[in-house]
Design a protein around this motif. Structure first.
Motif, PDB file in Angstrom:
ATOM      1  N   THR A   1      -9.074   1.142   6.744  1.00 14.87           N
ATOM      2  CA  THR A   1      -8.723   1.627   5.409  1.00 14.87           C
ATOM      3  C   THR A   1      -7.207   1.557   5.233  1.00 14.87           C
ATOM      4  O   THR A   1      -6.463   1.488   6.220  1.00 14.87           O
ATOM      5  CB  THR A   1      -9.174   3.090   5.214  1.00 14.87           C
ATOM      6  OG1 THR A   1      -8.390   3.934   6.066  1.00 14.87           O
ATOM      7  CG2 THR A   1     -10.659   3.266   5.484  1.00 14.87           C
ATOM      8  N   PRO A   2      -6.754   1.602   3.985  1.00  6.73           N
ATOM      9  CA  PRO A   2      -5.302   1.597   3.768  1.00  6.73           C
ATOM     10  C   PRO A   2      -4.578   2.729   4.509  1.00  6.73           C
ATOM     11  O   PRO A   2      -3.525   2.499   5.106  1.00  6.73           O
ATOM     12  CB  PRO A   2      -5.175   1.765   2.252  1.00  6.73           C
ATOM     13  CG  PRO A   2      -6.420   1.139   1.723  1.00  6.73           C
ATOM     14  CD  PRO A   2      -7.492   1.497   2.727  1.00  6.73           C
ATOM     15  N   LEU A   3      -5.145   3.917   4.514  1.00  2.10           N
ATOM     16  CA  LEU A   3      -4.505   5.033   5.205  1.00  2.10           C
ATOM     17  C   LEU A   3      -4.471   4.822   6.716  1.00  2.10           C
ATOM     18  O   LEU A   3      -3.469   5.122   7.371  1.00  2.10           O
ATOM     19  CB  LEU A   3      -5.219   6.346   4.869  1.00  2.10           C
ATOM     20  CG  LEU A   3      -4.460   7.620   5.166  1.00  2.10           C
ATOM     21  CD1 LEU A   3      -3.066   7.616   4.557  1.00  2.10           C
ATOM     22  CD2 LEU A   3      -5.240   8.821   4.657  1.00  2.10           C
ATOM     23  N   GLU A   4      -5.542   4.263   7.272  1.00  2.00           N
ATOM     24  CA  GLU A   4      -5.545   3.954   8.706  1.00  2.00           C
ATOM     25  C   GLU A   4      -4.465   2.930   9.037  1.00  2.00           C
ATOM     26  O   GLU A   4      -3.781   3.051  10.052  1.00  2.00           O
ATOM     27  CB  GLU A   4      -6.918   3.439   9.144  1.00  2.00           C
ATOM     28  CG  GLU A   4      -7.989   4.499   9.177  1.00  2.00           C
ATOM     29  CD  GLU A   4      -9.376   3.949   9.456  1.00  2.00           C
ATOM     30  OE1 GLU A   4     -10.182   4.686  10.053  1.00  2.00           O
ATOM     31  OE2 GLU A   4      -9.671   2.789   9.074  1.00  2.00           O
TER      32      GLU A   4
ATOM     33  N   LEU B   1       0.816  -1.215   0.000  1.00  5.60           N
ATOM     34  CA  LEU B   1       0.000   0.000   0.000  1.00  5.60           C
ATOM     35  C   LEU B   1       0.851   1.268   0.000  1.00  5.60           C
ATOM     36  O   LEU B   1       0.351   2.353  -0.284  1.00  5.60           O
ATOM     37  CB  LEU B   1      -0.937   0.001   1.213  1.00  5.60           C
ATOM     38  CG  LEU B   1      -1.922  -1.161   1.307  1.00  5.60           C
ATOM     39  CD1 LEU B   1      -2.668  -1.128   2.633  1.00  5.60           C
ATOM     40  CD2 LEU B   1      -2.892  -1.139   0.138  1.00  5.60           C
ATOM     41  N   SER B   2       2.126   1.136   0.362  1.00  7.58           N
ATOM     42  CA  SER B   2       3.051   2.279   0.358  1.00  7.58           C
ATOM     43  C   SER B   2       4.395   1.796  -0.168  1.00  7.58           C
ATOM     44  O   SER B   2       4.630   0.599  -0.309  1.00  7.58           O
ATOM     45  CB  SER B   2       3.203   2.867   1.759  1.00  7.58           C
ATOM     46  OG  SER B   2       3.902   1.979   2.590  1.00  7.58           O
ATOM     47  N   ASP B   3       5.268   2.743  -0.426  1.00 10.38           N
ATOM     48  CA  ASP B   3       6.574   2.384  -0.981  1.00 10.38           C
ATOM     49  C   ASP B   3       7.629   2.106   0.077  1.00 10.38           C
ATOM     50  O   ASP B   3       8.662   1.522  -0.215  1.00 10.38           O
ATOM     51  CB  ASP B   3       7.064   3.484  -1.926  1.00 10.38           C
ATOM     52  CG  ASP B   3       6.205   3.564  -3.186  1.00 10.38           C
ATOM     53  OD1 ASP B   3       5.661   2.523  -3.611  1.00 10.38           O
ATOM     54  OD2 ASP B   3       6.074   4.675  -3.731  1.00 10.38           O
TER      55      ASP B   3
ATOM     56  N   LEU C   1       3.725   7.327   5.564  1.00  9.32           N
ATOM     57  CA  LEU C   1       2.320   7.703   5.732  1.00  9.32           C
ATOM     58  C   LEU C   1       1.659   8.069   4.409  1.00  9.32           C
ATOM     59  O   LEU C   1       0.508   8.489   4.388  1.00  9.32           O
ATOM     60  CB  LEU C   1       2.201   8.886   6.704  1.00  9.32           C
ATOM     61  CG  LEU C   1       2.568   8.566   8.145  1.00  9.32           C
ATOM     62  CD1 LEU C   1       2.566   9.830   8.989  1.00  9.32           C
ATOM     63  CD2 LEU C   1       1.605   7.538   8.719  1.00  9.32           C
ATOM     64  N   GLU C   2       2.373   7.904   3.304  1.00  8.33           N
ATOM     65  CA  GLU C   2       1.825   8.204   1.989  1.00  8.33           C
ATOM     66  C   GLU C   2       1.484   6.909   1.265  1.00  8.33           C
ATOM     67  O   GLU C   2       2.312   6.012   1.149  1.00  8.33           O
ATOM     68  CB  GLU C   2       2.819   8.999   1.136  1.00  8.33           C
ATOM     69  CG  GLU C   2       3.189  10.349   1.708  1.00  8.33           C
ATOM     70  CD  GLU C   2       4.311  10.261   2.728  1.00  8.33           C
ATOM     71  OE1 GLU C   2       5.180   9.368   2.605  1.00  8.33           O
ATOM     72  OE2 GLU C   2       4.305  11.049   3.682  1.00  8.33           O
ATOM     73  N   LEU C   3       0.253   6.848   0.768  1.00  5.04           N
ATOM     74  CA  LEU C   3      -0.164   5.704  -0.035  1.00  5.04           C
ATOM     75  C   LEU C   3       0.491   5.786  -1.410  1.00  5.04           C
ATOM     76  O   LEU C   3       0.638   6.873  -1.960  1.00  5.04           O
ATOM     77  CB  LEU C   3      -1.685   5.707  -0.198  1.00  5.04           C
ATOM     78  CG  LEU C   3      -2.511   5.512   1.067  1.00  5.04           C
ATOM     79  CD1 LEU C   3      -3.980   5.830   0.800  1.00  5.04           C
ATOM     80  CD2 LEU C   3      -2.364   4.090   1.584  1.00  5.04           C
ATOM     81  N   ASN C   4       0.854   4.652  -1.959  1.00  8.93           N
ATOM     82  CA  ASN C   4       1.345   4.625  -3.330  1.00  8.93           C
ATOM     83  C   ASN C   4       0.133   4.458  -4.263  1.00  8.93           C
ATOM     84  O   ASN C   4      -1.019   4.540  -3.816  1.00  8.93           O
ATOM     85  CB  ASN C   4       2.392   3.518  -3.525  1.00  8.93           C
ATOM     86  CG  ASN C   4       1.852   2.122  -3.233  1.00  8.93           C
ATOM     87  OD1 ASN C   4       0.648   1.900  -3.178  1.00  8.93           O
ATOM     88  ND2 ASN C   4       2.761   1.182  -3.046  1.00  8.93           N
ATOM     89  N   TYR C   5       0.378   4.201  -5.531  1.00  9.30           N
ATOM     90  CA  TYR C   5      -0.731   4.084  -6.487  1.00  9.30           C
ATOM     91  C   TYR C   5      -1.732   3.009  -6.062  1.00  9.30           C
ATOM     92  O   TYR C   5      -2.942   3.252  -6.021  1.00  9.30           O
ATOM     93  CB  TYR C   5      -0.184   3.786  -7.892  1.00  9.30           C
ATOM     94  CG  TYR C   5      -1.281   3.568  -8.898  1.00  9.30           C
ATOM     95  CD1 TYR C   5      -1.982   4.657  -9.424  1.00  9.30           C
ATOM     96  CD2 TYR C   5      -1.642   2.291  -9.301  1.00  9.30           C
ATOM     97  CE1 TYR C   5      -3.008   4.468 -10.325  1.00  9.30           C
ATOM     98  CE2 TYR C   5      -2.665   2.093 -10.201  1.00  9.30           C
ATOM     99  CZ  TYR C   5      -3.348   3.181 -10.717  1.00  9.30           C
ATOM    100  OH  TYR C   5      -4.366   2.985 -11.601  1.00  9.30           O
ATOM    101  N   LEU C   6      -1.235   1.832  -5.730  1.00  7.03           N
ATOM    102  CA  LEU C   6      -2.113   0.738  -5.327  1.00  7.03           C
ATOM    103  C   LEU C   6      -2.892   1.087  -4.066  1.00  7.03           C
ATOM    104  O   LEU C   6      -4.099   0.829  -3.968  1.00  7.03           O
ATOM    105  CB  LEU C   6      -1.292  -0.539  -5.114  1.00  7.03           C
ATOM    106  CG  LEU C   6      -2.072  -1.794  -4.721  1.00  7.03           C
ATOM    107  CD1 LEU C   6      -3.038  -2.197  -5.834  1.00  7.03           C
ATOM    108  CD2 LEU C   6      -1.114  -2.928  -4.433  1.00  7.03           C
ATOM    109  N   GLY C   7      -2.214   1.693  -3.106  1.00  6.39           N
ATOM    110  CA  GLY C   7      -2.876   2.102  -1.876  1.00  6.39           C
ATOM    111  C   GLY C   7      -3.963   3.129  -2.135  1.00  6.39           C
ATOM    112  O   GLY C   7      -5.054   3.067  -1.556  1.00  6.39           O
TER     113      GLY C   7
END
Length: 149
Positions: free
Chosen positions: A73-76, A46-48, A53-59
């Motif tokens: 959620t992915p961010l949570e 979900l991140s690189d 704390l930053e989602l990548n494209y998939l996230g």
């Protein structure tokens, strides 16, 4: 106090991992999020970077579709993991050259991480932190405000 199913399940999994020595901040399957997600490391995509704390494209795709993983959620999930790592003494994002605890599986280190995670999980669900013991020491007129049963 009424809690959500996701909170109850997450705390139970983290509790079991802590007492079964299956909690390790540097392992994507045994960290806080890895344990919440049933020892899966799929969340790492979900991140690189671990601890970012930053989602990548998939996230971002999963986040925009409203996808949840065991209720989060992915961010949570990224916030949960970053909170855990930071409280355990890691400099983020996780990298072998960045600051980290001497013994990452020390029970005191892990307890600090779990305490911070439970605080965050309670906040995400909008409930008081059930690990907050400060109420035990509140007083009024030189007497305890609350009695221990």
């Amino acid at each position: 106090m009424k809690t959500s199913i996701r909170l109850e399940q997450a705390v139970q999994k983290l509790y079991n991992a802590f007492y079964n020595n299956e909690l390790h901040p540097e392992c994507c399957k045994q960290c806080a999020v890895g344990n919440i997600l049933d020892n899966s490391d799929s969340w790492k995509h979900l991140s690189d970077q671990h601890g970012a704390l930053e989602l990548n494209y998939l996230g971002n795709v999963h986040q925009s579709f409203g996808r949840k993983f065991n209720g989060y959620t992915p961010l949570e999930l990224l916030h949960i993991e970053a909170t855990f790592l930071r409280a355990c003494g890691y400099q983020l994002p996780f990298h072998h050259k960045n600051k980290k605890p001497k013994n990452p599986t020390d029970k005191d280190v892990l307890f600090k991480g779990l305490t911070a995670v439970v605080t965050l999980l309670c906040s995400l669900d909008g409930i008081p932190n059930f690990m907050d013991y400060t109420k035990l020491f509140e007083f009024k007129n030189e007497k305890p405000r609350f009695q221990i049963a």
